[in-house]
Design an enzyme around this catalytic site. Sequence first.
Site, PDB file in Angstrom:
ATOM      1  N   ASP A  69       0.873  -1.176   0.000  1.00  0.00           N
ATOM      2  CA  ASP A  69       0.000   0.000   0.000  1.00  0.00           C
ATOM      3  C   ASP A  69       0.916   1.235   0.000  1.00  0.00           C
ATOM      4  O   ASP A  69       2.105   1.119   0.320  1.00  0.00           O
ATOM      5  CB  ASP A  69      -0.864  -0.050   1.268  1.00  0.00           C
ATOM      6  CG  ASP A  69      -1.594   1.244   1.518  1.00  0.00           C
ATOM      7  OD1 ASP A  69      -2.261   1.729   0.588  1.00  0.00           O
ATOM      8  OD2 ASP A  69      -1.498   1.775   2.650  1.00  0.00           O
ATOM      9  N   ASP A 123      -0.332   5.073   0.874  1.00  0.00           N
ATOM     10  CA  ASP A 123      -0.652   6.064   1.914  1.00  0.00           C
ATOM     11  C   ASP A 123      -0.641   5.428   3.292  1.00  0.00           C
ATOM     12  O   ASP A 123      -1.398   4.480   3.564  1.00  0.00           O
ATOM     13  CB  ASP A 123      -2.017   6.700   1.647  1.00  0.00           C
ATOM     14  CG  ASP A 123      -2.007   7.538   0.390  1.00  0.00           C
ATOM     15  OD1 ASP A 123      -1.120   8.392   0.271  1.00  0.00           O
ATOM     16  OD2 ASP A 123      -2.880   7.336  -0.475  1.00  0.00           O
ATOM     17  N   GLU A 180      -0.931  11.072   4.885  1.00  0.00           N
ATOM     18  CA  GLU A 180      -2.321  11.531   5.019  1.00  0.00           C
ATOM     19  C   GLU A 180      -2.449  12.986   5.470  1.00  0.00           C
ATOM     20  O   GLU A 180      -3.420  13.652   5.096  1.00  0.00           O
ATOM     21  CB  GLU A 180      -3.123  10.600   5.925  1.00  0.00           C
ATOM     22  CG  GLU A 180      -3.445   9.238   5.290  1.00  0.00           C
ATOM     23  CD  GLU A 180      -4.283   9.291   4.011  1.00  0.00           C
ATOM     24  OE1 GLU A 180      -4.741  10.382   3.609  1.00  0.00           O
ATOM     25  OE2 GLU A 180      -4.453   8.225   3.399  1.00  0.00           O
ATOM     26  N   LYS A 235     -12.293  11.407  -4.142  1.00  0.00           N
ATOM     27  CA  LYS A 235     -13.596  11.847  -4.658  1.00  0.00           C
ATOM     28  C   LYS A 235     -14.717  11.242  -3.815  1.00  0.00           C
ATOM     29  O   LYS A 235     -15.684  11.919  -3.454  1.00  0.00           O
ATOM     30  CB  LYS A 235     -13.763  11.425  -6.133  1.00  0.00           C
ATOM     31  CG  LYS A 235     -12.798  12.105  -7.082  1.00  0.00           C
ATOM     32  CD  LYS A 235     -13.045  11.740  -8.545  1.00  0.00           C
ATOM     33  CE  LYS A 235     -12.674  10.323  -8.904  1.00  0.00           C
ATOM     34  NZ  LYS A 235     -11.228  10.006  -8.807  1.00  0.00           N
ATOM     35  N   ARG A 287     -14.506  10.352  -0.780  1.00  0.00           N
ATOM     36  CA  ARG A 287     -14.465  10.992   0.550  1.00  0.00           C
ATOM     37  C   ARG A 287     -15.204  12.326   0.521  1.00  0.00           C
ATOM     38  O   ARG A 287     -15.947  12.652   1.442  1.00  0.00           O
ATOM     39  CB  ARG A 287     -12.996  11.190   0.943  1.00  0.00           C
ATOM     40  CG  ARG A 287     -12.752  11.595   2.361  1.00  0.00           C
ATOM     41  CD  ARG A 287     -11.278  11.418   2.704  1.00  0.00           C
ATOM     42  NE  ARG A 287     -10.902  10.036   2.530  1.00  0.00           N
ATOM     43  CZ  ARG A 287      -9.726   9.628   2.017  1.00  0.00           C
ATOM     44  NH1 ARG A 287      -8.811  10.499   1.666  1.00  0.00           N
ATOM     45  NH2 ARG A 287      -9.475   8.342   1.885  1.00  0.00           N
ATOM     46  N   THR A 299      -4.805   5.544  -3.866  1.00  0.00           N
ATOM     47  CA  THR A 299      -4.451   6.898  -4.283  1.00  0.00           C
ATOM     48  C   THR A 299      -4.202   6.948  -5.791  1.00  0.00           C
ATOM     49  O   THR A 299      -3.915   5.951  -6.437  1.00  0.00           O
ATOM     50  CB  THR A 299      -3.221   7.388  -3.471  1.00  0.00           C
ATOM     51  OG1 THR A 299      -3.291   8.791  -3.290  1.00  0.00           O
ATOM     52  CG2 THR A 299      -1.907   7.031  -4.138  1.00  0.00           C
ATOM     53  N   PRO A 340      -0.618   9.801 -10.198  1.00  0.00           N
ATOM     54  CA  PRO A 340       0.339  10.927 -10.085  1.00  0.00           C
ATOM     55  C   PRO A 340       0.894  11.072  -8.671  1.00  0.00           C
ATOM     56  O   PRO A 340       2.046  11.478  -8.492  1.00  0.00           O
ATOM     57  CB  PRO A 340      -0.504  12.157 -10.468  1.00  0.00           C
ATOM     58  CG  PRO A 340      -1.637  11.621 -11.255  1.00  0.00           C
ATOM     59  CD  PRO A 340      -1.921  10.243 -10.739  1.00  0.00           C
ATOM     60  N   ASN A 341       0.079  10.725  -7.666  1.00  0.00           N
ATOM     61  CA  ASN A 341       0.553  10.834  -6.278  1.00  0.00           C
ATOM     62  C   ASN A 341       1.664   9.812  -6.004  1.00  0.00           C
ATOM     63  O   ASN A 341       2.609  10.097  -5.264  1.00  0.00           O
ATOM     64  CB  ASN A 341      -0.594  10.584  -5.294  1.00  0.00           C
ATOM     65  CG  ASN A 341      -1.719  11.595  -5.430  1.00  0.00           C
ATOM     66  OD1 ASN A 341      -1.575  12.600  -6.124  1.00  0.00           O
ATOM     67  ND2 ASN A 341      -2.830  11.335  -4.774  1.00  0.00           N
TER      68      ASN A 341
END
Length: 228
Positions: A9, A11, A18, A53, A55, A119, A122-123
Site C-alpha cells: 500500500d 498512503d 495523510e 472523490k 471521501r 491513491t 500521479p501521487n
Amino acid sequence: MTLKAIIFDVDGTLAETEEAHRKAFNETFANAGIDWRWSIEDYTRLLKTTGGKERMRRHREDIGAGAPSDDEIARLHAEKTALYCGLISSGAVPLRPGVAAWIDEARAAGIRLAIATTTNRPNVDALSQAVWGCPAEEVFEVIAAGDEVGAKKPAPDVFLLALQRLGFGPGEAVAVEDSENGLRSAKAAGLRVAVTPSIYTRNDAFEDADWVLPSLERKERPPELSFA
Ligand code: XBP
Ligand code: MG
C-alpha cells in the site's frame, strides 16, 4: 508456499502521507470558496471512505449538502491532486523507517515488488520522485492505483489487479498495509497481510492480520519477511 512478491500500500504504509492529503483537500476547498475545513478528527472519520472523490461525496452526504455536484467534485479532486503532488515534491514527507532498506533487501533477493493503492497514480509518482529520485515503475514492477478498479478498498479488486499483473496467485505474495480497509481488501484477495499501523490508523482493528509490526525495520520483521 515460497514468497515471490510483496505488494505495498502507499498512503500510511510507504510514507505518512495523510496529513499532506488533508492539507491539500483543505487548500482546495479554500481556493474554491467552499467552507469545508477538515480537522484531524474529521479526517480520521472520513478516511474510512477510501478515495478522495468518494471521501468528498461522503462528506457532502454527511452534512446533507446538495453541492458541490459530482462533476465539481471531480474538478476539485484534480486540483487537490496537483496541490498534493506539489507538497510531496517539496520533500515534505519521507519514507517510513525501514521501507527503503526492506525494498533494497527484497529486490536483491529477487522478490518482485508491486503497489496496490487507492491513491491516484500521479501521487505515487510524485512520492517516488521525491524519495527515490526516479519514476515509481523503476522501483515497483507492477503498480495498481486509484481509479483503475471499479471498487476501491476494502473490496479486493486492487490487490487482485496487482496479482494478475504479477502473474502470481495470492499464496505467492504478501501485502503490506496500514489500515483496516487495506487489511480487509488484501484478505479478501486471499493474501497474507503484514500491517504496520500509521498515525491515522492506530485505532483500527487488525485481529485478522498475519503480522502486526510496530515498524517495517528489519528488527521488527519476522524471519519470513527478512531476505538478507
Ligand atoms: C488511501 C486513500 C486515498 C488518499 C487520497 O487509502 O484512501 O484516498 O487518502 O488519495 P489506502 P486520492 O492507503 O488504503 O490506499 O485523493 O488520490 O484518491
Ligand atoms: Mg494506507
